[in-house]
Scaffold this motif. Structure first.
Motif, PDB file in Angstrom:
ATOM      1  N   GLN A 281     -21.846  66.646  12.330  1.00 59.16           N
ATOM      2  CA  GLN A 281     -22.977  65.666  12.130  1.00 59.16           C
ATOM      3  C   GLN A 281     -23.298  65.868  14.118  1.00 59.16           C
ATOM      4  N   ILE A 282     -24.426  65.866  14.155  1.00 60.16           N
ATOM      5  CA  ILE A 282     -25.113  66.390  16.025  1.00 60.16           C
ATOM      6  C   ILE A 282     -25.889  64.489  16.434  1.00 60.16           C
ATOM      7  N   GLY A 283     -25.569  63.838  17.161  1.00 57.07           N
ATOM      8  CA  GLY A 283     -26.525  62.903  17.589  1.00 57.07           C
ATOM      9  C   GLY A 283     -27.865  63.924  18.872  1.00 57.07           C
ATOM     10  N   CYS A 284     -28.863  62.761  18.143  1.00 53.77           N
ATOM     11  CA  CYS A 284     -30.326  63.223  18.443  1.00 53.77           C
ATOM     12  C   CYS A 284     -31.036  62.015  19.761  1.00 53.77           C
ATOM     13  N   GLY A 285     -29.847  60.953  19.940  1.00 56.29           N
ATOM     14  CA  GLY A 285     -30.425  60.203  21.100  1.00 56.29           C
ATOM     15  C   GLY A 285     -29.456  58.187  20.342  1.00 56.29           C
ATOM     16  N   THR A 286     -29.504  57.366  20.797  1.00 55.01           N
ATOM     17  CA  THR A 286     -29.005  55.818  20.955  1.00 55.01           C
ATOM     18  C   THR A 286     -29.481  55.919  19.278  1.00 55.01           C
ATOM     19  N   GLY A 287     -28.528  55.804  17.913  1.00 56.73           N
ATOM     20  CA  GLY A 287     -28.616  55.496  16.995  1.00 56.73           C
ATOM     21  C   GLY A 287     -29.513  56.850  15.723  1.00 56.73           C
ATOM     22  N   CYS A 288     -29.350  57.968  16.681  1.00 55.45           N
ATOM     23  CA  CYS A 288     -30.189  58.490  15.525  1.00 55.45           C
ATOM     24  C   CYS A 288     -29.106  60.165  15.520  1.00 55.45           C
ATOM     25  N   SER A 289     -28.849  60.551  14.353  1.00 53.50           N
ATOM     26  CA  SER A 289     -27.877  61.890  13.835  1.00 53.50           C
ATOM     27  C   SER A 289     -28.712  62.757  13.233  1.00 53.50           C
ATOM     28  N   PHE A 290     -28.195  63.919  13.047  1.00 47.40           N
ATOM     29  CA  PHE A 290     -28.849  64.415  12.189  1.00 47.40           C
ATOM     30  C   PHE A 290     -26.846  65.826  11.568  1.00 47.40           C
ATOM     31  N   GLY A 308     -32.013  62.508  11.363  1.00 55.06           N
ATOM     32  CA  GLY A 308     -33.093  62.301  12.705  1.00 55.06           C
ATOM     33  C   GLY A 308     -33.661  60.962  12.486  1.00 55.06           C
ATOM     34  N   GLU A 309     -34.716  60.281  13.123  1.00 49.61           N
ATOM     35  CA  GLU A 309     -35.335  58.978  13.208  1.00 49.61           C
ATOM     36  C   GLU A 309     -35.971  58.817  12.362  1.00 49.61           C
ATOM     37  N   ASP A 310     -35.650  59.016  10.794  1.00 47.31           N
ATOM     38  CA  ASP A 310     -36.248  58.404   9.632  1.00 47.31           C
ATOM     39  C   ASP A 310     -34.993  57.470   8.907  1.00 47.31           C
ATOM     40  N   ASN A 311     -33.428  57.984   9.878  1.00 49.22           N
ATOM     41  CA  ASN A 311     -32.790  57.507   8.762  1.00 49.22           C
ATOM     42  C   ASN A 311     -31.906  57.419  10.235  1.00 49.22           C
ATOM     43  N   MET A 312     -32.015  56.470  10.680  1.00 47.44           N
ATOM     44  CA  MET A 312     -30.846  55.405  11.785  1.00 47.44           C
ATOM     45  C   MET A 312     -29.477  55.285  11.467  1.00 47.44           C
ATOM     46  N   TYR A 313     -28.859  55.188  12.855  1.00 49.49           N
ATOM     47  CA  TYR A 313     -27.444  55.396  11.959  1.00 49.49           C
ATOM     48  C   TYR A 313     -26.755  55.587  11.035  1.00 49.49           C
ATOM     49  N   LEU A 314     -27.178  56.765  10.877  1.00 46.33           N
ATOM     50  CA  LEU A 314     -26.704  57.765   9.793  1.00 46.33           C
ATOM     51  C   LEU A 314     -24.891  57.352   9.038  1.00 46.33           C
ATOM     52  N   SER A 315     -24.289  57.381   8.716  1.00 44.88           N
ATOM     53  CA  SER A 315     -22.910  57.652   8.369  1.00 44.88           C
ATOM     54  C   SER A 315     -22.597  58.065   7.086  1.00 44.88           C
ATOM     55  N   LEU A 316     -21.812  59.021   7.044  1.00 36.66           N
ATOM     56  CA  LEU A 316     -21.632  59.912   5.845  1.00 36.66           C
ATOM     57  C   LEU A 316     -20.182  60.064   5.484  1.00 36.66           C
ATOM     58  N   LYS A 317     -20.007  59.513   3.499  1.00 35.41           N
ATOM     59  CA  LYS A 317     -19.028  59.908   2.936  1.00 35.41           C
ATOM     60  C   LYS A 317     -18.733  60.934   2.449  1.00 35.41           C
TER      61      LYS A 317
END
Length: 375
Positions: A281-290, A308-317
């Motif tokens: 998981q890689i950050g792309c700005g505040t609250g943004c990651s892919f 990305g910006e369409d799916n902010m504050y992304l958490s993965l399990k």
């Protein structure tokens, strides 16, 4: 000629309902065409599974004695056919369609409701005789305003068929409707049904499609609980324990070369997902990651379908022994938080279920918290 042919074959087609011709959702036993196969988990473990190319059929024995078959298409995993069968000669429960009842409703009663003899498929005889002398009669109707075909099957058991034949001889077919009882009711996407029945169809004089207004005003099953979707439902069949193989950033995986260091570092610890993958998981700005997944066995890299910006504050399990990935993310414009479930099979993602868990602020809670409190 068509009418005489149908009569001689015992083709007693069923009915054009008297309710308004408004297309309703096509449901069987509380399940609907177009549902994701994950909804079948309400029934527990299937008694049998059959795969046929892009289609898989799951079979269940219902608590009310009705057998259910549900067929889904890969990779969408959406239901394309549903069939309920009453396997006994005795009277059974309601079919959920009008006043038709398994094991009770006869062809004579059904004919009194019909507007035509329905559809005859050229490659399928409407009458099937079993080796023990029982007879099954099939009829097909398009469901008005949809791409769905409804199939109704009535049958006469071997003892009754023998009695009718012995009593009435050549005129036996005239007396079959009173003896034949409804055993099976099903709905199928027309494209799927015609894989086996062919596309050649003959319509009876006066034929009209039926409307499908199920007697169930609400589903007979409770809404599925997100907490019941478990990693063990998507197990892996092998776990890779060999050396790490990294991506080919010059060739096959060159589209990911801008993040070669992050991806390589993320894969260095070995697989953590679906038996042989690392999740990066890689950050792309505040609250943004892919995110990406990298195959530690082959080195191949794949995009994770949210981020990305369409799916902010992304958490993965995720976990090593499962192909299930759970993502939690916020829709900034709608100010809502979602939990989404994905299956991963040999490089392909399947969107299993997406569920709104609350406002965007709920995305600051853990996935476990949001899943456990969801209905």
């Amino acid at each position: 000629m068509f009418m005489k042919f149908l009569a001689k074959l015992c083709l007693i087609a069923f009915f054009a309902v008297t309710t308004p011709s408004v297309s309703g959702a096509q449901s069987i036993e509380g399940f609907r065409l177009g549902d994701d196969k994950i909804t079948l988990q309400r029934l527990g473990v299937p008694s049998e599974t059959k795969a046929d190319g892009a289609f898989t059929t799951l079979m269940y024995h219902g608590s009310d004695g009705v057998d259910l078959k549900a067929t889904y298409r890969k990779p969408s995993n959406l239901l394309v056919a549903l069939q309920a069968t009453w396997p006994k000669d005795a009277e059974g429960p309601s079919t959920g369609y009008g006043d038709l009842t398994f094991g009770k409703t006869s062809l004579s009663e059904i004919r009194s409701q019909m507007g035509s003899n329905g559809i005859l498929y050229g490659s399928q005889s409407p009458v099937i005789a079993s080796s023990n002398g029982a007879i099954s009669i099939l009829s097909y109707f398009d469901v008005s305003g949809t791409d769905t075909v409804a199939t109704f099957v009535t049958s006469i058991n071997s003892d009754e068929a023998a009695r009718i034949k012995a009593t009435f001889g050549a005129e036996a077919y005239k007396h079959a409707p009173a003896a034949a009882k409804l055993r099976t009711i099903s709905v199928s996407r027309r494209e799927y049904l015609e894989n086996s029945q062919g596309t050649k169809r003959t319509l009876d004089i006066g034929y009209r499609a039926i409307s499908w207004t199920s007697g169930e005003t609400t589903s007979k099953h409770p809404a599925i609980s997100l907490a019941r979707i478990k990693p063990g439902q998507l197990p892996v069949f092998r776990t890779y324990s060999g050396p790490n193989n990294f991506p080919d950033f010059v060739g096959r995986d060159r589209e990911f070369s801008n993040f070669r260091t992050r991806i390589t570092d993320g894969m260095s610890g070995g697989p953590s997902f679906a038996g042989e993958y690392s999740v990066i998981q890689i950050g792309c700005g505040t609250g943004c990651s892919f995110a990406y997944v990298g195959n530690n066995r082959t080195g191949q890299v794949f995009n994770v379908p949210v981020g990305g910006e369409d799916n902010m504050y992304l958490s993965l399990k995720y976990q090593l022994d499962s192909r299930l990935l759970v993502a939690q993310w916020a829709d900034y414009d709608a100010s809502k938080c979602y939990v989404q479930f994905f299956g991963f099979d040999d490089g392909e993602w399947t969107d299993l279920l997406k569920h709104e868990v609350g406002t965007m602020d709920d995305c600051f809670k853990t996935i476990a918290e949001n899943v456990s409190r969801s209905p």
